[in-house]
Design a protein around this motif. Structure first.
Motif, mmCIF file in Angstrom:
data_model
loop_
_atom_site.group_PDB
_atom_site.id
_atom_site.type_symbol
_atom_site.label_atom_id
_atom_site.label_comp_id
_atom_site.label_asym_id
_atom_site.label_seq_id
_atom_site.Cartn_x
_atom_site.Cartn_y
_atom_site.Cartn_z
ATOM 1 N N ALA A 98 -55.508 -47.410 57.325
ATOM 2 C CA ALA A 98 -55.064 -48.793 57.558
ATOM 3 C C ALA A 98 -55.425 -49.679 56.375
ATOM 4 N N SER A 99 -56.598 -49.452 55.775
ATOM 5 C CA SER A 99 -56.995 -50.212 54.592
ATOM 6 C C SER A 99 -56.181 -49.808 53.372
ATOM 7 N N LEU A 100 -55.875 -48.513 53.277
ATOM 8 C CA LEU A 100 -55.110 -48.008 52.136
ATOM 9 C C LEU A 100 -53.701 -48.584 52.108
ATOM 10 N N ALA A 101 -53.192 -48.964 53.273
ATOM 11 C CA ALA A 101 -51.864 -49.571 53.333
ATOM 12 C C ALA A 101 -51.813 -50.911 52.604
ATOM 13 N N LEU A 102 -52.973 -51.537 52.432
ATOM 14 C CA LEU A 102 -53.048 -52.810 51.714
ATOM 15 C C LEU A 102 -53.175 -52.628 50.213
ATOM 16 N N GLY A 103 -53.298 -51.376 49.753
ATOM 17 C CA GLY A 103 -53.442 -51.095 48.333
ATOM 18 C C GLY A 103 -54.746 -50.379 48.053
ATOM 19 N N GLU A 104 -54.747 -49.599 46.958
ATOM 20 C CA GLU A 104 -55.938 -48.828 46.626
ATOM 21 C C GLU A 104 -57.120 -49.725 46.278
ATOM 22 N N ARG A 105 -56.869 -50.817 45.573
ATOM 23 C CA ARG A 105 -57.963 -51.706 45.190
ATOM 24 C C ARG A 105 -58.632 -52.323 46.406
ATOM 25 N N VAL A 106 -57.826 -52.695 47.383
ATOM 26 C CA VAL A 106 -58.386 -53.259 48.612
ATOM 27 C C VAL A 106 -59.209 -52.204 49.345
ATOM 28 N N ALA A 107 -58.669 -50.986 49.419
ATOM 29 C CA ALA A 107 -59.390 -49.915 50.104
ATOM 30 C C ALA A 107 -60.716 -49.621 49.419
ATOM 31 N N ILE A 108 -60.691 -49.568 48.086
ATOM 32 C CA ILE A 108 -61.935 -49.315 47.343
ATOM 33 C C ILE A 108 -62.916 -50.460 47.555
ATOM 34 N N GLY A 109 -62.404 -51.692 47.569
ATOM 35 C CA GLY A 109 -63.261 -52.843 47.794
ATOM 36 C C GLY A 109 -63.910 -52.834 49.168
ATOM 37 N N LEU A 110 -63.262 -52.195 50.139
ATOM 38 C CA LEU A 110 -63.821 -52.100 51.487
ATOM 39 C C LEU A 110 -64.733 -50.879 51.647
ATOM 40 N N GLY A 111 -64.954 -50.164 50.553
ATOM 41 C CA GLY A 111 -65.886 -49.044 50.598
ATOM 42 C C GLY A 111 -65.268 -47.696 50.848
ATOM 43 N N HIS A 112 -63.931 -47.596 50.828
ATOM 44 C CA HIS A 112 -63.263 -46.316 51.077
ATOM 45 C C HIS A 112 -62.954 -45.613 49.755
ATOM 46 N N LYS A 113 -62.742 -44.315 49.838
ATOM 47 C CA LYS A 113 -62.403 -43.508 48.673
ATOM 48 C C LYS A 113 -61.004 -42.910 48.879
ATOM 49 N N PRO A 114 -59.979 -43.521 48.273
ATOM 50 C CA PRO A 114 -58.596 -43.098 48.520
ATOM 51 C C PRO A 114 -58.345 -41.615 48.257
ATOM 52 N N ARG A 115 -58.902 -41.078 47.187
ATOM 53 C CA ARG A 115 -58.652 -39.670 46.871
ATOM 54 C C ARG A 115 -59.194 -38.762 47.973
ATOM 55 N N ARG A 116 -60.389 -39.066 48.456
ATOM 56 C CA ARG A 116 -60.964 -38.246 49.530
ATOM 57 C C ARG A 116 -60.132 -38.380 50.799
ATOM 58 N N ILE A 117 -59.685 -39.604 51.097
ATOM 59 C CA ILE A 117 -58.894 -39.831 52.306
ATOM 60 C C ILE A 117 -57.589 -39.040 52.240
ATOM 61 N N ARG A 118 -56.930 -39.065 51.091
ATOM 62 C CA ARG A 118 -55.682 -38.310 50.959
ATOM 63 C C ARG A 118 -55.930 -36.812 51.122
ATOM 64 N N GLY A 119 -57.016 -36.328 50.570
ATOM 65 C CA GLY A 119 -57.323 -34.908 50.707
ATOM 66 C C GLY A 119 -57.532 -34.509 52.156
ATOM 67 N N ILE A 120 -58.249 -35.327 52.916
ATOM 68 C CA ILE A 120 -58.481 -35.023 54.330
ATOM 69 C C ILE A 120 -57.186 -35.099 55.120
ATOM 70 N N VAL A 121 -56.335 -36.083 54.791
ATOM 71 C CA VAL A 121 -55.048 -36.198 55.480
ATOM 72 C C VAL A 121 -54.173 -34.973 55.186
ATOM 73 N N ILE A 122 -54.201 -34.486 53.945
ATOM 74 C CA ILE A 122 -53.436 -33.285 53.601
ATOM 75 C C ILE A 122 -53.869 -32.116 54.475
ATOM 76 N N ILE A 123 -55.165 -31.950 54.652
ATOM 77 C CA ILE A 123 -55.669 -30.863 55.489
ATOM 78 C C ILE A 123 -55.194 -31.033 56.929
ATOM 79 N N ALA A 124 -55.272 -32.257 57.447
ATOM 80 C CA ALA A 124 -54.850 -32.508 58.823
ATOM 81 C C ALA A 124 -53.362 -32.215 59.010
ATOM 82 N N VAL A 125 -52.525 -32.667 58.056
ATOM 83 C CA VAL A 125 -51.086 -32.428 58.153
ATOM 84 C C VAL A 125 -50.784 -30.932 58.081
ATOM 85 N N ALA A 126 -51.469 -30.212 57.196
ATOM 86 C CA ALA A 126 -51.255 -28.769 57.083
ATOM 87 C C ALA A 126 -51.612 -28.061 58.383
ATOM 88 N N LEU A 127 -52.713 -28.457 59.007
ATOM 89 C CA LEU A 127 -53.109 -27.853 60.277
ATOM 90 C C LEU A 127 -52.073 -28.131 61.361
#
Length: 310
Positions: A193-222
């Motif tokens: 939900a934070s990433l939808a506002l942009g990577e800079r916003v997500a990083i500013g909120l303490g999230h790591k976009p690259r890690r989030i995308r990697g976890i989502v890839i695993i979930a979608v593959a499963l």
């Protein structure tokens, strides 16, 4: 209930209802509780997994056209299954993990394409790249099957996409991977939900976009790998379900995911019921019907003024 009462065979709806109430013959009980109930459970599972997978793909790619069937994820899973069949496996002994590995490779190709210059901001280019990947994988699958008649016979019914003739034991075998996918989804819902506002916003909120995308890839593959292994490639569910959910609750990925839980099974089971009735006494493959319904939705989204990004 309709899925249990209606079918392409000679068992009338009122006879099916009597069977549910405990007054049916042995043949009627076999039809209702073994055939129809099993395919209803499979349809519920396939709709749920593909709907959520489509919503996750669209969120991580920030693209309303991102869908497992359009972007090559399902094709990657199908190619892995075909390879396993050629190497000696059968559809009865096929492990879900093989399909999930193929889906993971497809996901990586999708993310790689999304990172290309100009692709992320142009949904049409991303879909064209996904269509090219799907065509390549499907061509390779067909080429492999040309040299192995046994594998071709095994995969012919499966590749059309159907929830009929499946076994509940396969559903039980995917529960561990579904639990892992659920953990991934719960972990990434808020960051997405934070990433939808942009990577800079997500990083500013303490999230790591690259890690989030990697976890989502695993979930979608499963999710996609499990659905493809059980029912074959069922097109457009991952596109239609999130589109309908966003139309009802808005673009928030957390609300979209929650609404995909009922919408996915409803759409798949409804399509399965229609596929039983339109070509009686035979049945239309589920994958064919979802393609007929999903293609107009795709055209509508393409022509929508809300493009190019979510």
């Amino acid at each position: 209930m309709l899925s249990l009462l209606l079918g392409a065979g000679g068992l009338a709806p009122h006879a099916s209802l009597l069977t549910l109430l405990g007054h049916g013959s042995a043949d009627a009980e076999f039809t209702v509780f073994h055939l129809r109930l099993t395919r209803t459970l499979v349809g519920l599972f396939v709709g749920l997994t593909l709907g959520i997978a489509g919503a996750l793909m669209q969120a991580v790619a920030r693209n309303p056209l991102a869908e497992p069937g359009l972007l090559g994820v399902s094709a990657g899973s199908s190619f892995a299954v075909a390879m396993a069949l050629v190497l000696g496996a059968s559809t009865a002994t096929l492990t879900v993990g093989i399909a999930q590995i193929g889906a993971l490779v497809g996901c990586l190709c999708v993310i790689g394409t999304a990172k290309m210059q100009g692709q992320r901001n142009d949904p049409i280019r991303l879909v064209l790249a996904g269509a090219a990947l799907s065509s390549l994988l499907l061509a390779m699958t067909s080429l492999i099957l040309l040299f192995d008649q046994r594998a071709a016979d095994e995969i012919r019914f499966w590749v059309t996409g159907s929830v009929a003739g499946r076994d509940t034991s396969t559903l039980i075998s995917v529960l561990p991977s579904m639990l892992l996918a659920l953990i991934c989804i719960l972990y990434t819902a808020k960051p997405l939900a934070s990433l939808a506002l942009g990577e800079r916003v997500a990083i500013g909120l303490g999230h790591k976009p690259r890690r989030i995308r990697g976890i989502v890839i695993i979930a979608v593959a499963l999710l996609v790998g499990a659905a493809t292994a059980i029912a074959g490639p069922v097109a457009f569910i991952g596109l239609v379900v999130p589109f309908a959910a966003r139309a009802l609750v808005g673009p928030d990925i957390r609300r979209t995911l929650w609404l995909c839980l009922p919408l996915g099974p409803i759409i798949v089971i409804t399509a399965d019921i229609i596929s039983r009735l339109v070509a009686q006494p035979a049945e239309m493959p589920l994958g064919v019907l979802t393609a007929i319904v999903g293609a107009p939705v795709l055209l509508f989204i393409v022509r929508s003024h809300r493009l190019p990004t979510l």
